[in-house]
Design an enzyme around this catalytic site. Sequence first.
Site, PDB file in Angstrom:
ATOM      1  CB  ALA A 229      -0.961   0.036   1.067  1.00  0.00           C
ATOM      2  NE  ARG A 230       1.413   5.940  -2.336  1.00  0.00           N
ATOM      3  CZ  ARG A 230       1.160   5.000  -3.187  1.00  0.00           C
ATOM      4  NH1 ARG A 230       1.266   3.633  -3.368  1.00  0.00           N
ATOM      5  NH2 ARG A 230       0.902   5.501  -4.361  1.00  0.00           N
ATOM      6  CD  GLU A 258       8.394   4.339  -0.492  1.00  0.00           C
ATOM      7  OE1 GLU A 258       8.340   4.538  -1.742  1.00  0.00           O
ATOM      8  OE2 GLU A 258       7.646   3.523   0.278  1.00  0.00           O
ATOM      9  CG  HIS A 277       7.051   2.411  -3.674  1.00  0.00           C
ATOM     10  ND1 HIS A 277       6.490   3.508  -3.239  1.00  0.00           N
ATOM     11  CD2 HIS A 277       5.893   1.894  -4.746  1.00  0.00           C
ATOM     12  CE1 HIS A 277       5.309   3.798  -3.464  1.00  0.00           C
ATOM     13  NE2 HIS A 277       4.745   2.588  -4.362  1.00  0.00           N
ATOM     14  CB  VAL A 278       9.571  -2.570  -7.553  1.00  0.00           C
ATOM     15  CG1 VAL A 278      10.845  -1.687  -7.666  1.00  0.00           C
ATOM     16  CG2 VAL A 278       9.742  -3.669  -6.663  1.00  0.00           C
TER      17      VAL A 278
END
Length: 318
Positions: A229-230, A258, A277-278
């Site tokens: 998600a985040r 991040e 974050h891919v």
Amino acid sequence: MTTTADIWLPYPAAELGPLPESLTYLHWDGRGDFPADPARCAFYTVPYLQGTEAACRPLERMTRVRVVQTLTAGVDHMLPALPLLPPGALLCNAGELHNTSTAELALALILAAQRGIPDAVRAQPAERWAPAFRPSLADRRVLIVGFGGIGAAIEDRLLPFEVAEVIRVASRARTTARGPVHGVDELPGLLPRAEIVVLATPLTETTRGLAGADFLARMPDGALLVNVARGPVVDTKALLAELDSGRLRAALDVTDPEPLPAGHPLWHAPGTLITPHVGGPSTAFLPRAARLLRGQLARFAAGEPPQYVVATGGAPLA
């Protein structure tokens, strides 16, 4: 529409396939000078993976923009831009664009973490043969928090692996053809049943810090937390406490902070797998982005409302 409407695209128009001929297409990828006066822009496609500063930089001058189209599922990076949108301008997210790629990564993270692939990768350069008994994905109960398009795509990929149960959670309870979707308020009673918890929810003020100390404490011993998600959906300090104790494991495509800085304790937390974050960037991205933009621009040229509207200029985020 008229031919005076400028359309800003982060890719050359020729790479996106046939687009409406009544519109004027300009290429701007978030770097360098603007391709024209931003005040002439009617449809702005936000450059992909260029950060908040680049995404928002032209908006203050886009006084006549009618549609701002992101190529991301989440729009949290656009929150600073909402006050800059003219009244009535529409902010759209990427809809189904990232469902396939993100769900694919979620499955890969689960399988890698369950079957000890990171340990095998570390053992290979040392020529160390280290067999071990690992948990399978089969027969596990998986809880998906954020059962929208991405959550449904994750379920589609889990079912062939013979999971025991998929528990679906969204902001509100509802009944679907797949089965019941529980409300987020039911999480305290659902988390103790879940051996794998996948976070696929948008980042909002409601979901920020959702996976905090109480959430994590309710997960059973040895459970795996997967975050596609985040980063801020998880309380990093609370997660580190659980990881350092060895009680929980984690597979994280997103982190808070991040990018994760060198020296951060998450890098070396026991039982933790991190990818940078891919979830979205893959060969699946550009064909689907082109299809999304063709559809949105066809509607725009025809004077029809776009899909995937998440906010309107002068109104709060939906």
